[in-house]
Design an enzyme around this catalytic site. Sequence first.
Site, PDB file in Angstrom:
ATOM      1  N   THR A   1      10.113  -9.938-148.639  1.00 20.78           N
ATOM      2  CA  THR A   1      11.177 -10.627-147.914  1.00 20.78           C
ATOM      3  C   THR A   1      10.630 -11.671-146.949  1.00 20.78           C
ATOM      4  O   THR A   1      11.259 -12.704-146.726  1.00 20.78           O
ATOM      5  CB  THR A   1      12.040  -9.599-147.154  1.00 20.78           C
ATOM      6  OG1 THR A   1      12.456  -8.590-148.068  1.00 20.78           O
ATOM      7  CG2 THR A   1      13.268 -10.243-146.558  1.00 20.78           C
TER       8      THR A   1
ATOM      9  N   LYS B   1      13.166  -4.823-142.042  1.00 24.41           N
ATOM     10  CA  LYS B   1      12.495  -6.002-142.630  1.00 24.41           C
ATOM     11  C   LYS B   1      13.419  -7.210-142.664  1.00 24.41           C
ATOM     12  O   LYS B   1      12.947  -8.351-142.625  1.00 24.41           O
ATOM     13  CB  LYS B   1      11.938  -5.673-144.006  1.00 24.41           C
ATOM     14  CG  LYS B   1      12.976  -5.278-145.057  1.00 24.41           C
ATOM     15  CD  LYS B   1      13.494  -6.429-145.872  1.00 24.41           C
ATOM     16  CE  LYS B   1      14.601  -5.982-146.809  1.00 24.41           C
ATOM     17  NZ  LYS B   1      15.123  -7.078-147.641  1.00 24.41           N
TER      18      LYS B   1
END
Length: 338
Positions: free
Chosen positions: A253, A196
């Site tokens: 994120t 990620k």
Amino acid sequence: MTAADVVPFARVGVIGAGAWGTAIALAALRAGRETVLWARNPDAVEAMRRERENTRYLPGVPLPPTLDLTTDLGEIAKADAIMLVTPAQHLRTACAKLQPSLRPGTPVVLCAKGIELSTGCLMSEAAEASLPASPVGVLSGPTFAVEVAKGLPTAVTLAIRDQELGSRIVETLGSRSFRPYLSDDVMGAQVGGAVKNVLAIACGIILGRRLGDNARAALITRGLAEISRLGLALGARPETLMGLSGLGDLTLTCTSLQSRNTSLGTALGEGRTLSEIMGERHSVAEGVHTSAALGELARRHGVEMPICRAVDAILNRNADIDETIASLMARPFRIEGR
């Protein structure tokens, strides 16, 4: 065994006094544990003792007088459970320094998210090679350090193979504001957290280039497909990849400029150079190193990860951003779900 039968550990040691390490130490204190936080720099420790604040990494968040601070790894090794919160590329070195004073059987929980550049190892593989007498777990999930430090509601994955031991760690860290969910899928809990960060840089580039919300949503979705392909190839379970340490961490994120990786990508998209951006920062953007390691890991397992490969090309091979985006958009059409 019921929750009432689980005895939490009394003393927690935290290695790494950056923003995330400090936040975890505060979460352990909030859960009622004796907590000691280690930093390498004696001046930093002295400043935190004097000011009761980590002004470099978590300004404005008070450090209670009950938080012990040290530069002595021997003090950390006396703890009942240890949280290892060093940057991913320094994790093996930290383990090697800790190992001589560590009691056999002391659990070590890894809180860094990344892939070791020199070996292609995930964090648990590096730690287990360096600490063969210690059970190794992983803490991962959608977490901004400052929110954890302030006691805002947070949920994470705590993955460890020994579930009895895992239950003790959950009881040790868990509180009304910090909620760990127990898993035995150590591999799965790491894949989402590592990948990620690379995808967040890509999302930041989209923001910096003003390509719109449609493009960002598409990238997050196709990025999740890349996480899933790699995770399944490494033996992760699908439900882990769709959980807090996978989809949850990816969502957080990639949708906030609080993310160091997203903000780095945004600056790149606005035309700044990587060296300029990195030169201004105290904290590590793990996606920069992970992007380089990820390509080799994916190749080794025969996994296609075009978005992550594109980020690696931009960061590490001076690829032109607009040409790279055009190349991604020119890929052959596919059936969704593959």
